[in-house]
Design a protein around this motif. Sequence first.
Motif, PDB file in Angstrom:
ATOM      1  N   LEU A  23       0.835  -1.215   0.000  1.00 56.84           N
ATOM      2  CA  LEU A  23       0.000   0.000   0.000  1.00 56.84           C
ATOM      3  C   LEU A  23       0.859   1.249   0.000  1.00 56.84           C
ATOM      4  CD1 LEU A  23      -2.869  -0.930   2.500  1.00 56.84           C
ATOM      5  CD2 LEU A  23      -3.039  -0.661   0.014  1.00 56.84           C
ATOM      6  N   ILE A  24       2.041   1.179   0.617  1.00 57.33           N
ATOM      7  CA  ILE A  24       2.891   2.382   0.651  1.00 57.33           C
ATOM      8  C   ILE A  24       3.462   2.653  -0.749  1.00 57.33           C
ATOM      9  CG2 ILE A  24       5.169   1.453   1.315  1.00 57.33           C
ATOM     10  CD1 ILE A  24       5.218   3.669   3.469  1.00 57.33           C
ATOM     11  N   GLU A  25       3.766   1.586  -1.506  1.00 56.56           N
ATOM     12  CA  GLU A  25       4.234   1.780  -2.892  1.00 56.56           C
ATOM     13  C   GLU A  25       3.093   2.328  -3.746  1.00 56.56           C
ATOM     14  OE1 GLU A  25       7.519  -1.725  -3.649  1.00 56.56           O
ATOM     15  OE2 GLU A  25       5.434  -2.308  -3.460  1.00 56.56           O
ATOM     16  N   ILE A  34       3.377   9.560   2.442  1.00 52.64           N
ATOM     17  CA  ILE A  34       2.977   8.864   3.663  1.00 52.64           C
ATOM     18  C   ILE A  34       4.090   8.987   4.693  1.00 52.64           C
ATOM     19  CG2 ILE A  34       2.535   6.510   4.558  1.00 52.64           C
ATOM     20  CD1 ILE A  34       0.245   7.703   2.898  1.00 52.64           C
ATOM     21  N   ASN A  35       3.674   9.133   5.942  1.00 47.83           N
ATOM     22  CA  ASN A  35       4.614   9.179   7.051  1.00 47.83           C
ATOM     23  C   ASN A  35       5.335   7.831   7.134  1.00 47.83           C
ATOM     24  OD1 ASN A  35       5.721  10.223   9.331  1.00 47.83           O
ATOM     25  ND2 ASN A  35       3.740  10.974  10.083  1.00 47.83           N
ATOM     26  N   ASN A  36       6.614   7.817   6.890  1.00 47.71           N
ATOM     27  CA  ASN A  36       7.317   6.524   6.885  1.00 47.71           C
ATOM     28  C   ASN A  36       8.677   6.668   7.538  1.00 47.71           C
ATOM     29  OD1 ASN A  36       8.336   8.059   4.771  1.00 47.71           O
ATOM     30  ND2 ASN A  36       9.003   6.277   3.648  1.00 47.71           N
ATOM     31  N   VAL A  37       8.653   6.965   8.821  1.00 51.33           N
ATOM     32  CA  VAL A  37       9.897   7.261   9.535  1.00 51.33           C
ATOM     33  C   VAL A  37      10.921   6.135   9.410  1.00 51.33           C
ATOM     34  CG1 VAL A  37      10.843   7.643  11.849  1.00 51.33           C
ATOM     35  CG2 VAL A  37       8.794   8.844  11.143  1.00 51.33           C
ATOM     36  N   CYS A  38      10.475   4.868   9.459  1.00 48.99           N
ATOM     37  CA  CYS A  38      11.452   3.766   9.445  1.00 48.99           C
ATOM     38  C   CYS A  38      11.788   3.312   8.030  1.00 48.99           C
ATOM     39  CB  CYS A  38      10.953   2.590  10.268  1.00 48.99           C
ATOM     40  SG  CYS A  38       9.601   1.694   9.490  1.00 48.99           S
ATOM     41  N   GLY A  39      11.198   3.967   7.021  1.00 44.80           N
ATOM     42  CA  GLY A  39      11.523   3.606   5.646  1.00 44.80           C
ATOM     43  C   GLY A  39      10.916   2.279   5.231  1.00 44.80           C
ATOM     44  N   GLY A  40       9.731   2.006   5.734  1.00 45.79           N
ATOM     45  CA  GLY A  40       9.023   0.802   5.274  1.00 45.79           C
ATOM     46  C   GLY A  40       9.524  -0.479   5.895  1.00 45.79           C
ATOM     47  N   ASP A  41      10.163  -0.375   7.051  1.00 41.91           N
ATOM     48  CA  ASP A  41      10.669  -1.592   7.713  1.00 41.91           C
ATOM     49  C   ASP A  41       9.679  -2.178   8.711  1.00 41.91           C
ATOM     50  OD1 ASP A  41      12.991  -1.614   6.310  1.00 41.91           O
ATOM     51  OD2 ASP A  41      14.154  -0.519   7.808  1.00 41.91           O
ATOM     52  N   GLY A  42       8.515  -1.557   8.842  1.00 42.22           N
ATOM     53  CA  GLY A  42       7.515  -2.075   9.767  1.00 42.22           C
ATOM     54  C   GLY A  42       7.838  -1.788  11.223  1.00 42.22           C
ATOM     55  N   ILE A  43       8.751  -0.853  11.467  1.00 40.36           N
ATOM     56  CA  ILE A  43       9.208  -0.608  12.840  1.00 40.36           C
ATOM     57  C   ILE A  43       8.500   0.579  13.489  1.00 40.36           C
ATOM     58  CG2 ILE A  43      11.223  -0.018  14.261  1.00 40.36           C
ATOM     59  CD1 ILE A  43      12.942  -1.359  12.076  1.00 40.36           C
ATOM     60  N   CYS A  44       8.306   1.644  12.720  1.00 45.56           N
ATOM     61  CA  CYS A  44       7.841   2.887  13.357  1.00 45.56           C
ATOM     62  C   CYS A  44       6.334   2.911  13.606  1.00 45.56           C
ATOM     63  CB  CYS A  44       8.255   4.094  12.517  1.00 45.56           C
ATOM     64  SG  CYS A  44       7.353   4.235  10.961  1.00 45.56           S
ATOM     65  N   GLY A  45       5.588   2.200  12.815  1.00 45.94           N
ATOM     66  CA  GLY A  45       4.129   2.177  12.997  1.00 45.94           C
ATOM     67  C   GLY A  45       3.440   3.451  12.543  1.00 45.94           C
ATOM     68  N   HIS A  46       4.138   4.291  11.783  1.00 49.90           N
ATOM     69  CA  HIS A  46       3.568   5.581  11.381  1.00 49.90           C
ATOM     70  C   HIS A  46       2.748   5.518  10.091  1.00 49.90           C
ATOM     71  CE1 HIS A  46       6.393   8.368  13.881  1.00 49.90           C
ATOM     72  NE2 HIS A  46       5.973   7.335  14.559  1.00 49.90           N
ATOM     73  N   CYS A  47       2.808   4.404   9.375  1.00 47.65           N
ATOM     74  CA  CYS A  47       2.186   4.372   8.042  1.00 47.65           C
ATOM     75  C   CYS A  47       0.803   3.705   8.076  1.00 47.65           C
ATOM     76  CB  CYS A  47       3.109   3.647   7.060  1.00 47.65           C
ATOM     77  SG  CYS A  47       3.386   1.927   7.526  1.00 47.65           S
ATOM     78  N   ARG A  48       0.085   3.897   9.176  1.00 44.19           N
ATOM     79  CA  ARG A  48      -1.213   3.222   9.339  1.00 44.19           C
ATOM     80  C   ARG A  48      -2.231   3.665   8.310  1.00 44.19           C
ATOM     81  NH1 ARG A  48      -2.112   2.736  15.341  1.00 44.19           N
ATOM     82  NH2 ARG A  48       0.013   2.354  15.992  1.00 44.19           N
ATOM     83  N   VAL A  74      -4.050  -1.335   9.150  1.00 43.43           N
ATOM     84  CA  VAL A  74      -2.877  -2.110   8.711  1.00 43.43           C
ATOM     85  C   VAL A  74      -1.691  -1.145   8.625  1.00 43.43           C
ATOM     86  CG1 VAL A  74      -4.205  -3.795   7.343  1.00 43.43           C
ATOM     87  CG2 VAL A  74      -3.358  -1.681   6.245  1.00 43.43           C
ATOM     88  N   LEU A  75      -0.493  -1.712   8.572  1.00 45.00           N
ATOM     89  CA  LEU A  75       0.677  -0.878   8.252  1.00 45.00           C
ATOM     90  C   LEU A  75       0.840  -0.926   6.733  1.00 45.00           C
ATOM     91  CD1 LEU A  75       3.351  -1.749  10.974  1.00 45.00           C
ATOM     92  CD2 LEU A  75       1.669   0.103  10.949  1.00 45.00           C
ATOM     93  N   ALA A  76       0.852   0.231   6.108  1.00 44.21           N
ATOM     94  CA  ALA A  76       0.884   0.286   4.638  1.00 44.21           C
ATOM     95  C   ALA A  76       2.140  -0.367   4.073  1.00 44.21           C
ATOM     96  CB  ALA A  76       0.790   1.734   4.170  1.00 44.21           C
ATOM     97  N   CYS A  77       3.245  -0.274   4.811  1.00 39.95           N
ATOM     98  CA  CYS A  77       4.494  -0.834   4.277  1.00 39.95           C
ATOM     99  C   CYS A  77       4.530  -2.349   4.373  1.00 39.95           C
ATOM    100  CB  CYS A  77       5.699  -0.229   4.985  1.00 39.95           C
ATOM    101  SG  CYS A  77       5.804  -0.639   6.729  1.00 39.95           S
ATOM    102  N   MET A  78       3.640  -2.918   5.172  1.00 37.06           N
ATOM    103  CA  MET A  78       3.658  -4.367   5.395  1.00 37.06           C
ATOM    104  C   MET A  78       2.467  -5.056   4.735  1.00 37.06           C
ATOM    105  SD  MET A  78       6.190  -5.318   7.391  1.00 37.06           S
ATOM    106  CE  MET A  78       7.420  -4.217   6.740  1.00 37.06           C
TER     107      MET A  78
HETATM  108 FE1  FES Z   1       7.447   2.506   9.414  1.00 34.75          FE
HETATM  109 FE2  FES Z   1       5.571   1.375   7.894  1.00 34.75          FE
HETATM  110  S1  FES Z   1       6.936   2.971   7.390  1.00 34.75           S
HETATM  111  S2  FES Z   1       6.068   0.979   9.923  1.00 34.75           S
END
Ligand code: FES
Length: 628
Positions: A23-25, A34-48, A74-78
């Motif tokens: 979804l983030i792509e 999209i807010n993606n502090v961790c760069g799509g690693d599923g760590i920050c939880g900001h991409c809800r 959901v997390l968009a990056c995951m």
């Molecule tokens: Fe950080 Fe999705 S971008 S959890």
Amino acid sequence: MSLYTVTFNPLGKKVKVNRGTTLIEAASEADISINNVCGGDGICGHCRMIVTEGKVSGRISEKLTPDEIKKGYVLACMSSVESDVVVLIPEETLVREKDEADEDIIRHKRAEDVFCKDKWQPFPLVQKIYLELEQPSLSNNTADHQRVCSAIKNRLSVTFSQAGLKIIKSLPDILRDNNYHITATVGIRGNIAEFMYVEGGNTADKNYLVVVDMGTTTVVAHLIDANKYKTIDAKACFNSQGIYGREVTGRLISAEKEGSSKLHKLLIDDINELIGKLVRDNKVHFKDITAVICAGNTVMGHFLLDLPIENIRRTPYIATSIEPPPLRAAEVGIKINPRGLLYSLPGISGWVGSDLTAGILATGLNEKSETSLLVDIGTNGEVIVGNSEWIMACSASAGPALEGASVECGVRAEKGAIERVYVKAGEICYDTIGKAPPIGVCGSGIIDLLSVLLNEGIINRSGKIVKKISKRVTTKEGIKRYYLVLESENRNKKPVYITEADIENIITAKAAIYAAMKILLQRLDLQFTDIKHFYIAGAFGNYLDMENAITIGLIPNIPRDRVIFAGNTSIKGATIAALSQDALNKIIEIERNTTYYDLMGADDYIHEFTKAMFLPHTDIEVFQTVEV
Ligand code: FES
């Protein structure tokens, strides 16, 4: 492959994507930030996001509560698209105006004039020359092409000039239609002056260059008036590749799996977007932008040109090219004058790029008889040590903790980010960017916070929370956390805290950078005290509290007057090179004369790194003046 439609509400934007696209792509393809502090690693939880229709697949994240999962979060990056999908993007997930919502970017906008005509011979890499040519006659029957070339050679004092077939073919008409009064645009390509564009009349007063710093986190573009040798505006945006990882390694892995063209396109789109804004805001025509000069780490340099990247990540870490020749900007999709040139400045190795060669030029490290150190603190920590006789370089992977990622409440330097933490009247206080209610802590605030917690005895030198403070210190799943802001204290109704795991990530990052500096100095038989100028590059440095950075051992305990926050030395060096061919040649000389030292081959790196995994360091005596 099946194509599915993803609809993003409340924006109502739709995009067609392949099955399996995250979804983030998809959001990136729909031009939604999209807010993606961790760069799509599923760590920050900001991409809800909330899936309201359709099916996505992906692992359930512990960043979401059971209640949120029930509601469709959901997390968009995951989450990968498995059918037509409709999602709702919550307000806090959206980065509304990519270049205005973020204070970090506003800070990059300061245009600085860096070119000193007394120091560098003014000779822009692309010049416009107005020519009033003698009309041909029976006694002056030189061909059109040679007539123009010889005038260019005379004017620029160059020995060799060339022109493309298209330009040569256009000459008879342009010359005669304009009474032999033309403006020739001439680009320097190595030792050759290329007569690259011709137009009737005198447009020589309109010659602009764009200088770009291709940062892993932020892309910055400056508009330069090549006639006035002045920076006239600057724009910046987050690097859109961020959805493929905060660090370059994540992006390399993604490019290896799926090809690099997506990453190439994202970078080119960012550059084009910035150029578009510079053009619009300054009422400049695209055709008058005659060159783009880019600096950045070597991986970004490869994504810029879409060069093969497979070998950079694997021993012996070989780049495809660290000194690419000037190319036509249009060849990679950069939109300026269709004949305009693209200069990708030379780097040192696969892991020390042209942002550092430009930085060496900008600081003058290569000209001083005294030894200097230049460090660029980012997800990768690059270290340069040298003087007018020799230069050595190395690079260490620091991770993104110092930029706010891999820290639970870490945020970019945006509105509401805690950027300062200090003690006042016995209380731990903080300041936020824009005086907004706190949303998290950014890089400079993280360093302050660690230093304050150490000085107040709340954490020990290993980074463990050792003081019990009612309400402020709690334990969750066996990990202690310190609340800088309690939920009840925040108008946002959000707590801001730091966990022992966050602190470990920060200590790991600072230890990697400190150990890299230490090893490079050891190889040169030098101590930190031998360094007379300690340059900290990057916008990050501008907001760093020096004492706090020393307190936690990020930078060494040296006389404070030797520490210089040098700003964005990448863009400064690239600007100087854009306006002086001599300076560009100097950068090439720096690249060729710098010895790269690979820390992978340093058996004692891990030892130094382990020693630095304390606050400020295991050898407390080297930080004697730091009170802990
Ligand atoms: Fe950080 Fe999705 S971008 S959890």
